[in-house]
Design a protein around this motif. Structure first.
Motif, short mmCIF file in Angstrom:
data_model
loop_
_atom_site.label_atom_id
_atom_site.label_comp_id
_atom_site.label_asym_id
_atom_site.label_seq_id
_atom_site.Cartn_x
_atom_site.Cartn_y
_atom_site.Cartn_z
N UNK A 273 -4.59 10.86 -6.14
CA UNK A 273 -3.93 11.60 -5.07
C UNK A 273 -4.63 11.28 -3.76
N UNK A 274 -3.91 10.61 -2.87
CA UNK A 274 -4.47 10.16 -1.60
C UNK A 274 -3.75 10.85 -0.45
N UNK A 275 -4.52 11.33 0.50
CA UNK A 275 -3.97 11.94 1.70
C UNK A 275 -4.10 10.93 2.83
N UNK A 276 -2.97 10.42 3.28
CA UNK A 276 -2.97 9.43 4.35
C UNK A 276 -1.62 9.46 5.05
N UNK A 277 -1.62 9.30 6.36
CA UNK A 277 -0.37 9.26 7.12
C UNK A 277 0.40 7.98 6.84
N UNK A 278 -0.34 6.94 6.41
CA UNK A 278 0.29 5.65 6.14
C UNK A 278 -0.44 5.00 4.97
N UNK A 279 0.29 4.26 4.12
CA UNK A 279 -0.37 3.56 3.02
C UNK A 279 -1.20 2.36 3.46
N UNK A 280 -1.17 2.05 4.76
CA UNK A 280 -1.97 0.94 5.29
C UNK A 280 -3.34 1.48 5.69
N UNK A 281 -4.40 0.85 5.18
CA UNK A 281 -5.76 1.31 5.46
C UNK A 281 -6.08 1.21 6.95
N UNK A 282 -6.76 2.21 7.42
CA UNK A 282 -7.16 2.25 8.83
C UNK A 282 -7.59 3.66 9.18
N UNK A 283 -8.77 3.81 9.74
CA UNK A 283 -9.28 5.14 10.02
C UNK A 283 -9.77 5.82 8.76
N UNK A 284 -9.83 7.11 8.79
CA UNK A 284 -10.37 7.88 7.67
C UNK A 284 -9.28 8.13 6.63
N UNK A 285 -9.62 7.94 5.37
CA UNK A 285 -8.69 8.12 4.26
C UNK A 285 -9.30 9.13 3.30
#
Length: 380
Positions: A273-285
């Motif tokens: 379960x990942x919390x991210x605004x986008x599935x592209x890595x960048x910034x804090x995940x």
């Protein structure tokens, strides 16, 4: 002096023991006695002078080799590594250090040969100053030996310092350690015909002894290069559990406001379960460990349970060589104390070439595999 499986302990430096292996004593005896006998065959060289020359060569080179290993250790300590031991053998020495960053490994690798160069240059300076004597003769030969050690050790091939320097440099600029190991191994293979061509062009193969030396060096470089390529081939086999694609948990993406009850089924199916605004890595995940999901109320927002994923991200092509840096290598050493003590679960995102997050690898999953393998090797 205390006997040990490593050899005879003769002291400590940086808190680590220094050992002399039995082969070191053999080397010293052969050089002092054997070379003295060879020199004494000339009617112009007395036995006393021959022993002075051979002893000067043996002890100067031996001390330079010790300082070579000490330089590895000193640079490693300055860069934050720990020294396990220093062992001197027939073939030189070995300094066992904890893993460091690629930059640290590069500096550590180069430090040793530089010491041999310094010994050679200082020796040549003293030879110009001192009057003619057996000691001066021996010092000149020792300087030649240190210069040869410097040049040979910088050859870009395993297991020489030059090979480890190439590996560290490629690792630093190329990302994956497995790629660095492959490049270094092939450098060792390519070096063999290069050395053979150099020997032919320079006329170095003028004696049977020179031919034997070249064959020995070529076989030495070939065996070490092939050993590393064989390990890479074994690691690339699809059933290795420590391949990134085999070890990762595929990711399911949610917002931080999503209630726990909505995602429990995803976690139960083995998804991360990942919390991210986008599935592209960048910034804090962020991610949410399954144990935290199981203990939370269904209405709890995921953001209240989330933990930050570690850095750097793991390439989906990563092999065992690469992943071990995250589990007991320099990346693991950089983790906070609470993570290393198991108080906070550790995990890293797995990304493809476009930096899209494919999944998550947890330290717990990797640790269970390594524990099973360790028990198997012990016969447990």
């Amino acid at each position: 002096m205390a006997p040990s499986v490593q050899g005879v302990q003769v002291g400590r430096v940086f808190g680590a023991p220094i050992y002399l292996r039995s082969s070191w004593f053999i080397f010293m005896a052969v050089v002092v006695v054997g070379y003295a006998y060879y020199l004494n065959r000339s009617p112009l060289v007395s036995l006393g002078d021959a022993l002075t020359v051979s002893a000067t060569v043996a002890f100067t080179v031996a001390f330079a080799v010790f300082c070579h290993e000490l330089a590895h250790a000193a640079v490693g300590v300055v860069r934050g590594q720990r020294v396990s031991f220093i062992s001197l053998t027939l073939w030189g020495g070995l300094t066992k250090l904890t893993q460091g960053s690629p930059t640290t490994s590069l500096l550590v690798s180069l430090a040793g040969p530089v010491v041999n160069l310094i010994f050679a240059l200082l020796g040549y300076v003293l030879v110009e100053i001192l009057p003619a004597s057996p000691f001066r003769w021996g010092l000149h030969l020792a300087s030649d030996a240190n210069l040869a050690i410097f040049v040979f050790n910088l050859l870009p091939s395993y297991p020489l310092d030059g090979g480890h320097a190439v590996e560290a440099f490629v690792h630093r600029v190329g990302g994956l350690k497995s790629r660095a190991v492959r490049v270094t191994a092939w450098c060792g293979v390519a070096l063999i015909p290069a050395l053979a061509g150099f020997a032919v062009v320079t006329g170095w193969l003028s004696s049977l002894f020179s031919v034997v030396i070249l064959i020995y060096v070529a076989s030495y470089l070939w065996r070490n290069a092939q050993a590393h390529l064989k390990v890479l081939k074994q690691q690339a086999v699809g059933h290795d559990p420590l391949l990134a694609t085999n070890l990762m948990r595929p990711a399911a993406f949610f917002s931080g406001q999503t209630p726990v009850g909505v995602v429990r089924d995803e976690a139960a199916r083995g998804l991360a379960v990942v919390i991210a605004d986008s599935p592209v890595a960048g910034g804090r995940i962020w991610w949410v460990p399954q144990a935290l999901l199981e203990g939370a109320a269904e209405s709890t927002p995921l953001g209240e349970l989330a933990l930050e994923l570690g850095e750097p991200a793991i390439a989906h092509t990563a092999l065992r060589y690469d992943l071990m840096e995250y589990f007991n290598g320099y990346i693991w050493d950089q983790q906070p104390v609470e993570v290393k003590n198991g108080l906070v679960p550790a995990a890293w995102p797995v990304v493809n070439e476009a930096q899209r997050i494919l999944g998550v690898i947890t330290y717990a999953d990797a640790g269970s595999i390594l524990t099973r393998e360790s028990r198997y090797l012990r016969g447990g």
